[in-house]
Structure formats: structure tokens, C-alpha cells
Enzyme design. Structure first.
Site, mmCIF file in Angstrom:
data_model
loop_
_atom_site.group_PDB
_atom_site.id
_atom_site.type_symbol
_atom_site.label_atom_id
_atom_site.label_comp_id
_atom_site.label_asym_id
_atom_site.label_seq_id
_atom_site.Cartn_x
_atom_site.Cartn_y
_atom_site.Cartn_z
ATOM 1 N N ASP A 105 0.846 -1.189 0.000
ATOM 2 C CA ASP A 105 0.000 0.000 0.000
ATOM 3 C C ASP A 105 0.882 1.241 0.000
ATOM 4 O O ASP A 105 1.973 1.228 -0.566
ATOM 5 C CB ASP A 105 -0.925 -0.033 1.232
ATOM 6 C CG ASP A 105 -2.268 0.623 0.982
ATOM 7 O OD1 ASP A 105 -2.296 1.862 0.878
ATOM 8 O OD2 ASP A 105 -3.292 -0.091 0.884
ATOM 9 N N SER A 128 -11.284 -0.549 -0.709
ATOM 10 C CA SER A 128 -10.016 -0.617 0.030
ATOM 11 C C SER A 128 -10.231 -0.994 1.480
ATOM 12 O O SER A 128 -9.373 -1.618 2.109
ATOM 13 C CB SER A 128 -9.290 0.732 -0.011
ATOM 14 O OG SER A 128 -8.532 0.899 -1.170
ATOM 15 N N HIS A 143 -3.240 6.028 3.767
ATOM 16 C CA HIS A 143 -4.148 4.947 3.358
ATOM 17 C C HIS A 143 -3.716 3.599 3.914
ATOM 18 O O HIS A 143 -4.521 2.833 4.446
ATOM 19 C CB HIS A 143 -4.196 4.913 1.830
ATOM 20 C CG HIS A 143 -5.195 3.974 1.247
ATOM 21 N ND1 HIS A 143 -4.879 2.672 0.896
ATOM 22 C CD2 HIS A 143 -6.503 4.135 0.928
ATOM 23 C CE1 HIS A 143 -5.940 2.088 0.382
ATOM 24 N NE2 HIS A 143 -6.946 2.944 0.382
#
Length: 576
Positions: free
Chosen positions: A146, A402, A186
Site C-alpha cells: 500500500d 479498500s 491509506h
């Protein structure tokens, strides 16, 4: 042998345009363009690439002016910067299998709407009940590929002492920044959904709000940063991270790779270098979980959001996850489909995707301080502060597939904690069969900004085999054979009808069939498969006004077009 199950649909089959000789080795974007500008490409070889590099030759000629950017020996692929004239020559080399651009890959979750600090997703999927029974993921690792993971996050520490980080390894494949931390924000959020403990931030005075634990609150995290400060990466950075996870599998007992990212599908999964990379991990014994994408509202192909699952979620081996709305309750009975969640069948190959759905709307999780997402979306922060009075918010809401994918990654870890000998296909099959098959007749969300109403129906291409249920998966002892494949089935057209076929192109001995235990109607649910009014509402998708959409899904002209087949979403608004 193909086992066929019948679905009724109205439409026409588009005719495939013939390819020119040699074009099948070049990605569609490389068939035209400026011949004088070098391009970053990924070349997949038949022999290991290091042999060709050692000889400084490819296909019998020297690579004059072609810089070898990054060889991936395990992948039988390498990234190069090459002129188009060289690409055309390479396409004729029998040692070269396929050449594609080094494409951009993006996160599949972003802003979302701020919400109440109460989060019911963990109760909804049965994670809290599993934890009360002693399942916590201890002894295993999940590789989070990620934007990085903040090693300093309190809730990613050991819950007993709140001093030792469970982020046991970091490496950066995205930029020259030597740090493995998460400037975008994120990856840390994703890691918190998988393995946040929900207690250490509060214990250390970091928040007045005690968060909920992640699915597997004692699992270790291997952070492999493949996305940059804006949540964007390249195929090559993701592939490098996947190969590193494979190499580190034994050292850190990596059970799962989580990929909450994706990009537009440009070619068959058999040629796509991202898909080939996730298959290597799968065959190495690592469960790979991939977000489906956030393109469910995209009607640019006139398909009402169908055929928008992104790569590598289009690969039939991996577990591809769509998103649900938990509606602020612990019960599944009132939950709705998130209309942003990408739908199948997969473009070009037509596999039934997603495989599962899980909560992905306004999900509360760990947030590192000072990240892009924190500054760009301050309303998504759960308020709290340090005892010293310095503002520091420890939790954050994000929406997208996600956020749904790490729910399934954590569930896979708990299954392996219970039965460590399970193979990736057995984990996938168990999670799919035990998933809840009950859904509302339709889900509706209204975008008040532009007054557009979006509708989603729980058909096989929207919810897959159902809604993640960890308690049911742990309670089950039904397992497919250790040599059987859980490849997602393919949707095909025959005599104007859509049929579900167990395609054995990529594997033999596929588990799904007509038998009682693992029959298609058992795994995917009779209402989803056979409820023709729900799955194939003729006015919704394949009615006479939508023949073009049917042609897009089942035609091959999109594969070789110059435009993107659909508009790739980079963020998504939460649905409240």
C-alpha cells in the site's frame, strides 16, 4: 470438463476484430504512439530475464540506449525504458511473452463521509465474536502492499504492553524516500482494519475515544510500500512488493497479502503482469485479497457499472472483495450494497467477480498523524487529544473497497490460525461457501449534490458468493481437496444466454460443480444465481436500450481500443 449452469439474458454477442501479426505481444496502448519517445515498459520473458541481461542481448540484438530499469528474476519480467522501434522488434522475439506499459496503480478507497465514532462493522462480520473465542491472528503476518504503514501507531503495537510495534518489517518500492512510513495515510488505515488493537492509543492518552479492534488484533504487519505520497504507484512497484512478500513468507510467516489498490483492465489476466504476480504469490501458498474497485456508479461503457472490476482483482485465483454499508447496526439484516462497489463480470475474461463483499463504507480505523488524507479530509477524523493538550486524532473514517478487502484479509488469518494447514484455495472456498446469502432486493443511494440516484441489486456480479461471515467460516469444517482449485467461474454466452462455466484453463480439478456440498447454487446462493428478475432485470442492464453495454462486456473490441474502457475512480464518497 465444463460444468454449465444457465442464466437467462437478452442481448447480442459482439464480433471480435482480428489482430495483426505480432500485435498479441504488445499491450493495446503500445500499438500506436510517438516512436521517438522512450517509454517505461514491463517485458515478460520466457527465460529468466537475468540470463538475457547477463548477455546484454534480447532476441539477438543489442539494446542500444535501452536502460534496464529494474529486473525481476522471479517474475521472469523486467522494467525497461525503450523506444517504440525496439518494442516492435522485441514483439517478434520468441523469448518475449508480452510487453505492457508500466501503468499507474491507485488506492481503491479515499475520502468518505465523516460519521459517528461508533463503528459496527466488526460486529457485523463476526470478528468480535471470533476474538472472544480466542482468535486474534497471533503468530502470523499480513503483507500490506500500500502507501506504507506508520510503525509508530499505538494501535499497531502489542496490546499487552503497548510498547512493541507489530509492524515487523518495512520496505519502500515507490520512491527514494528511505522511510517506510505512510505520508498518504491509506496503508495505515488498511493495516488498522486488519490488525489494530483498539486500546493502546487510549491507554497512552492519545485519544478520548477507545477504538474498536481490527479483525485480527494480534497479527503482525509486513509493510511493503508501493504507492507514493499521493496514493499512486506503478505496476513495477507493486510487482516488486509482491515478489518481496513471497521471499519473506517463511521468515515472517506471511499468510496473506492485502492489495487495496487497482487499475483499469487492459488485457487478459493471462498477459497482465499484475495478475501474473498475484498468481505467483497464490501458488507460493499466500492468500491474496484484492479490492474490487470503486467504479460501480460508472456508466461510461453504458453497463450501469458492470464489468468495472479493476486489475489485479480480475484474476480468477485471488479473493476479490466488494463493499457493503453496515448501516450503523451490528445486524446484517438492514445492510445495503455500497453503490460505488465495482461489479463483474471481469472485462475481457468475464470471470464472476467479486467473490465476496464486506463492510467498506465509512469505516473507522487507525490514522497516522500529519498525512495527506488527514489534512485533505479533516471532517473524517474522530475527535480526541493528547493529555498534554496537543491535538492528535487517532482514528479516521474512510470509504471504499479498500476498506472491505482488509476485512477479508483479517478473516483469512483467523481461519489459518484455526487450521494452519489450509491452502489458499481452501481458505477462499470456505469463506465463499459460509458467506451470508441474504440481501435486500435492491440498494439505493442518492447523491444529493447532483441529484443522481444509484441502484444496486444483489446479483452474482455485484455480491459474489455473499457477505463475509467469520463466525460461520470458523464453525465450518467443510474443505475442498488440497489439490482442488477455487478459481472463480467464467460467464460465457451461448445461443443468446449467459452460462456459468468452470473454466479449467488455469487449473485442473476445479472445486465448484453440481455436487451437493460445493455446487454452484450452494456457494453462490439460489436467489443470486437463479433469480432471473433480480440478477438480470432486463430494463436495468441488458434491456434493448443497453445492447451496447452487452457488447462491451462480451465483445473483444475494448481490449484493443485506444481509450480507457471505463473511467477509473481514485476516490469515493461515503454513503450515508
Amino acid at each position: 470438463m465444463h460444468r454449465v449452469h444457465k442464466l437467462s439474458v437478452i442481448g447480442l454477442l459482439a464480433l471480435a476484430a482480428p489482430l495483426m501479426a505480432g500485435d498479441e505481444k504488445l499491450a493495446p496502448e503500445l500499438l500506436s504512439g510517438d516512436s521517438g519517445e522512450p517509454q517505461d515498459v514491463i517485458v515478460q520473458y520466457a527465460p529468466p530475464p537475468e540470463r538475457a541481461m547477463a548477455e546484454d542481448r534480447i532476441g539477438g540484438f543489442r539494446l542500444v540506449g535501452a536502460a534496464n530499469r529494474d529486473a525481476r528474476p522471479a517474475a521472469r519480467a523486467a522494467r525497461h525504458r525503450l523506444l517504440r522501434a525496439t518494442l516492435v522488434q522485441l514483439a517478434g522475439d520468441p523469448n518475449v511473452l508480452y510487453i505492457s506499459p508500466d501503468r499507474e496503480v491507485r488506492v481503491t478507497g479515499s475520502s468518505g463521509s465523516g460519521s459517528s465514532p461508533l463503528d459496527y462493522s466488526m460486529a457485523t462480520i463476526g470478528a468480535l465474536a471470533a476474538q472472544k473465542s480466542g482468535y486474534n491472528g497471533r503468530g502470523f503476518s499480513v503483507a500490506v502492499i500500500d502507501s506504507g504503514v506508520d510503525q509508530g501507531s499505538f494501535d499497531l503495537r502489542d496490546s499487552a504492553t503497548c510498547s512493541t510495534s507489530r509492524v515487523v518489517y518495512t520496505e519502500n518500492f515507490a520512491t527514494w524516500d528511505p522511510n517506510g512510513w505512510d505520508p498518504y495515510g491509506h496503508g495505515t488505515h488498511v493495516a488498522g482494519i486488519i490488525g489494530g488493537n483498539g486500546v493502546c492509543a487510549a491507554k497512552n492518552g492519545g485519544s478520548s475515544y477507545k477504538g474498536l479492534p481490527g479483525v485480527a488484533p494480534q497479527v503482525n504487519i509486513v509493510s511493503l510500500r508501493a504507492l507514493d505520497n499521493s496514493g499512486v504507484g506503478r505496476d513495477s512497484s507493486v510487482i516488486a512488493a509482491i515478489d518481496r512478500a513471497i521471499a519473506l513468507k517463511t521468515r515472517f510467516k506471511i499468510a496473506v497479502i492485502n492489495l487495496s489498490m487497482g487499475r483499469v483492465v487492459k488485457e487478459s489476466y493471462t498477459k497482465d503482469p499484475l495478475c501474473q504476480a498475484v498468481e505467483r504469490a497464490w501458488k507460493a501458498g499466500i492468500v491474496v485479497v484484492v479490492a474490487a474497485g470503486n467504479n460501480g456508479r460508472d456508466n461510461s461503457m453504458k453497463t450501469a457499472g458492470y464489468a468495472t472490476v479493476t486489475s489485479p482483482g480480475n484474476d480468477p485465483f485471488v479473493i476479490t472483495v466488494g463493499a457493503m454499508r453496515d448501516m450503523g447496526t451490528a445486524s446484517k439484516s438492514d445492510d445495503q450494497i455500497a453503490t460505488f462497489s465495482s461489479k463483474g463480470p471481469t472485462l475481457l475474461d468475464h470471470f464472476v467477480k467479486p467473490d465476496l463483499v464486506a463492510p467498506g463504507n465509512s469505516i473507522n480505523s487507525v490514522k497516522p498523524w500529519g498525512t495527506y488524507l488527514q489534512s485533505a479530509y479533516p471532517a473524517n477524523t474522530v475527535p480526541g487529544d493528547w493529555a498534554t493538550g496537543v491535538p492528535y486524532e487517532s482514528y479516521f473514517f474512510l470509504s471504499g473497497t479498500s476498506m472491505a478487502a482488509p476485512m477479508v484479509s483479517g478473516a483469512a488469518v483467523l481461519l489459518l490460525q484455526d487450521e494452519p494447514t489450509l491452502k489458499p484455495d481452501q481458505v477462499k472456498a470456505r469463506l465463499m461457501k459460509t458467506a451470508s446469502k441474504s440481501f435486500p432486493a435492491q440498494s439505493v443511494w442518492v447523491d444529493t449534490r447532483n441529484r443522481v440516484t444509484y441502484t444496486a441489486v444483489p446479483d452474482i456480479f455485484t455480491v459474489g458468493a455473499g457477505y463475509l461471515d467469520i463466525r460461520a467460516a470458523l464453525a465450518s469444517n467443510e474443505t475442498i481437496g488440497s489439490t482442488q482449485s477455487a478459481m472463480s467461474p467464467r460467464a460465457v454466452v451461448k445461443n443468446g444466454q449467459v452460462l456459468i462455466v468452470n473454466d479449467t484453463t488455469g487449473a485442473t480439478n476445479v472445486a465448484w460443480g453440481t455436487n451437493v456440498v460445493w455446487g454452484t447454487n450452494v456457494v453462490w446462493g439460489t436467489n443470486v444465481i437463479w433469480g432471473t428478475n433480480v440478477a438480470w432485470g432486463t430494463n436495468l442492464v441488458w434491456g434493448t436500450s443497453s445492447v451496447s453495454g452487452y457488447n462491451v462486456v462480451w465483445g473483444s473490441n475494448v481490449a484493443w481500443g485506444t481509450a480507457n474502457p471505463f473511467s477509473e475512480s481514485t476516490s469515493v464518497d461515503g454513503e450515508r
